[in-house]
Design a protein around this motif. Structure first.
Motif, short mmCIF file in Angstrom:
data_model
loop_
_atom_site.label_atom_id
_atom_site.label_comp_id
_atom_site.label_asym_id
_atom_site.label_seq_id
_atom_site.Cartn_x
_atom_site.Cartn_y
_atom_site.Cartn_z
N PHE A 32 4.12 -13.31 -3.09
CA PHE A 32 2.66 -13.26 -3.11
C PHE A 32 2.11 -13.37 -4.52
CE2 PHE A 32 3.54 -10.96 0.96
CZ PHE A 32 2.95 -11.90 1.79
N LEU A 33 2.94 -13.12 -5.52
CA LEU A 33 2.51 -13.23 -6.90
C LEU A 33 2.30 -14.70 -7.29
CD1 LEU A 33 1.87 -11.59 -9.44
CD2 LEU A 33 4.27 -11.84 -10.10
N THR A 34 3.29 -15.53 -6.96
CA THR A 34 3.18 -16.97 -7.27
C THR A 34 2.59 -17.75 -6.10
OG1 THR A 34 5.43 -17.45 -6.47
CG2 THR A 34 5.17 -16.90 -8.82
N MET A 35 2.35 -17.04 -4.97
CA MET A 35 1.80 -17.65 -3.75
C MET A 35 2.68 -18.81 -3.27
SD MET A 35 -0.80 -15.94 -2.73
CE MET A 35 -1.91 -16.95 -1.75
N ASN A 36 3.99 -18.52 -3.18
CA ASN A 36 4.95 -19.51 -2.69
C ASN A 36 5.81 -18.93 -1.59
OD1 ASN A 36 4.85 -22.11 -4.04
ND2 ASN A 36 5.21 -20.96 -5.92
N LEU A 37 6.28 -19.83 -0.75
CA LEU A 37 7.18 -19.50 0.34
C LEU A 37 8.44 -20.31 0.13
CD1 LEU A 37 7.44 -18.14 3.17
CD2 LEU A 37 6.35 -20.18 4.11
N LYS A 38 9.58 -19.63 0.05
CA LYS A 38 10.87 -20.31 -0.13
C LYS A 38 11.42 -20.60 1.27
CE LYS A 38 15.22 -19.72 -2.58
NZ LYS A 38 16.02 -18.76 -3.37
N VAL A 39 11.69 -21.86 1.54
CA VAL A 39 12.12 -22.28 2.88
C VAL A 39 13.52 -22.88 2.81
CG1 VAL A 39 11.56 -23.77 4.85
CG2 VAL A 39 9.72 -22.81 3.46
N VAL A 40 14.38 -22.44 3.72
CA VAL A 40 15.70 -23.05 3.85
C VAL A 40 15.58 -24.08 4.96
CG1 VAL A 40 18.16 -22.68 4.26
CG2 VAL A 40 16.79 -20.87 3.20
N GLY A 41 15.68 -25.35 4.59
CA GLY A 41 15.50 -26.43 5.54
C GLY A 41 16.81 -26.96 6.09
N LYS A 42 16.73 -28.14 6.66
CA LYS A 42 17.91 -28.80 7.22
C LYS A 42 18.98 -28.97 6.14
CE LYS A 42 16.09 -31.61 10.98
NZ LYS A 42 15.87 -32.99 11.45
N GLY A 43 20.22 -28.77 6.52
CA GLY A 43 21.32 -28.94 5.58
C GLY A 43 21.36 -27.86 4.52
N GLY A 44 20.64 -26.74 4.74
CA GLY A 44 20.65 -25.64 3.79
C GLY A 44 19.90 -25.93 2.50
N LYS A 45 19.08 -26.99 2.51
CA LYS A 45 18.32 -27.34 1.31
C LYS A 45 17.10 -26.44 1.18
CE LYS A 45 19.60 -32.19 1.52
NZ LYS A 45 19.11 -33.52 1.88
N TYR A 46 16.85 -25.98 -0.05
CA TYR A 46 15.70 -25.13 -0.32
C TYR A 46 14.51 -25.95 -0.78
CZ TYR A 46 18.58 -20.94 -0.11
OH TYR A 46 19.39 -19.92 0.32
N ARG A 47 13.33 -25.48 -0.38
CA ARG A 47 12.10 -26.06 -0.90
C ARG A 47 11.08 -24.94 -0.99
NH1 ARG A 47 11.78 -27.45 4.57
NH2 ARG A 47 9.74 -27.19 5.56
N GLU A 48 10.08 -25.15 -1.82
CA GLU A 48 9.00 -24.18 -1.93
C GLU A 48 7.73 -24.79 -1.37
OE1 GLU A 48 8.38 -22.49 -5.78
OE2 GLU A 48 10.22 -21.31 -5.65
N VAL A 49 7.03 -24.00 -0.59
CA VAL A 49 5.75 -24.42 -0.02
C VAL A 49 4.71 -23.43 -0.51
CG1 VAL A 49 4.45 -24.83 2.11
CG2 VAL A 49 6.89 -25.35 2.04
N PRO A 50 3.65 -23.92 -1.17
CA PRO A 50 2.59 -23.01 -1.62
C PRO A 50 1.93 -22.30 -0.43
CG PRO A 50 2.37 -25.16 -2.65
CD PRO A 50 3.41 -25.30 -1.57
N LEU A 51 1.59 -21.04 -0.63
CA LEU A 51 0.92 -20.26 0.41
C LEU A 51 -0.58 -20.43 0.28
CD1 LEU A 51 2.81 -16.84 0.33
CD2 LEU A 51 2.76 -18.45 2.22
N LYS A 52 -1.19 -20.95 1.32
CA LYS A 52 -2.65 -21.02 1.39
C LYS A 52 -3.15 -19.56 1.47
CE LYS A 52 -6.11 -23.25 4.36
NZ LYS A 52 -6.80 -24.19 3.51
N PRO A 53 -4.22 -19.21 0.77
CA PRO A 53 -4.69 -17.81 0.78
C PRO A 53 -4.86 -17.21 2.18
CG PRO A 53 -5.87 -19.04 -0.89
CD PRO A 53 -5.04 -20.05 -0.12
N GLU A 54 -5.38 -17.99 3.13
CA GLU A 54 -5.55 -17.47 4.50
C GLU A 54 -4.20 -17.13 5.13
OE1 GLU A 54 -8.95 -20.45 3.87
OE2 GLU A 54 -6.86 -20.28 3.29
N LEU A 55 -3.20 -17.94 4.82
CA LEU A 55 -1.86 -17.68 5.35
C LEU A 55 -1.28 -16.42 4.72
CD1 LEU A 55 0.72 -18.26 6.89
CD2 LEU A 55 1.31 -19.98 5.17
N ALA A 56 -1.44 -16.27 3.41
CA ALA A 56 -0.93 -15.08 2.72
C ALA A 56 -1.57 -13.81 3.30
CB ALA A 56 -1.20 -15.18 1.23
N GLU A 57 -2.89 -13.85 3.52
CA GLU A 57 -3.59 -12.69 4.07
C GLU A 57 -3.12 -12.37 5.49
OE1 GLU A 57 -5.45 -10.55 2.34
OE2 GLU A 57 -4.91 -11.86 0.66
#
Length: 161
Positions: A32-57
């Motif tokens: 919530f500090l950087t407003m990011n979500l760390k996602v483990v996708g297909k094949g175990g690959k990581y990506r970051e998706v920014p958190l929209k404020p409404e989603l964070a709340e």
């Protein structure tokens, strides 16, 4: 609508996750500090998706209410049920089916992902960025699924002449 159900829908819609990615989310994946979500996708690959404020709340409200009072409050997974410390894909599908029945429509979880990508493209996000946010290995995947011009889009384009 419960916080749990709202959280499921908001994550699918505002982060564009696959159901398997959604149910694999852990509390430690939220920043919530950087407003990011760390996602483990297909094949175990990581990506970051920014958190929209409404989603964070929405996630914070879920964590402070339903999640905190759950029998599985100490689970490392974000989404829990009354019977398990980790929600599964079937439960997500049941939640959406029940909601769809209430709204008299059919709701598929992947439609939220499709909406996420389509809205980004329509709002001017470039294809490469959308591909990265969606976790597509190839930009071609994104192009083939989301660059399908509708009749309305074509009429609107010609109207610009």
């Amino acid at each position: 609508m419960t916080f749990n159900n709202k959280t499921i829908i908001y994550i699918l819609l505002y982060a564009g996750l696959r159901v398997s990615e959604l149910v694999s989310l852990k509390i430690k994946d939220l920043d919530f500090l950087t407003m990011n979500l760390k996602v483990v996708g297909k094949g175990g690959k990581y990506r970051e998706v920014p958190l929209k404020p409404e989603l964070a709340e929405t996630i914070k409200a879920y964590l402070e209410d339903e999640r905190k009072n759950s029998p599985f409050a100490t689970s490392e997974y974000l989404l829990v049920t009354q019977r398990s410390g980790r929600m599964d894909a079937d439960t997500v599908n049941k939640v959406l089916k029940k909601l769809g029945k209430t709204l008299n429509m059919t709701i598929f979880p992947h439609k939220f992902r499709h909406t996420f990508c389509t809205r980004l493209l329509k709002k001017g996000a470039d294809l490469t960025t959308v591909a990265k946010l969606a976790g597509h290995a190839s930009i071609q995947t994104t192009a083939s699924f989301y660059i399908n011009t509708s009749r309305e889009d074509k009429q609107e384009a010609v109207g610009l002449l």
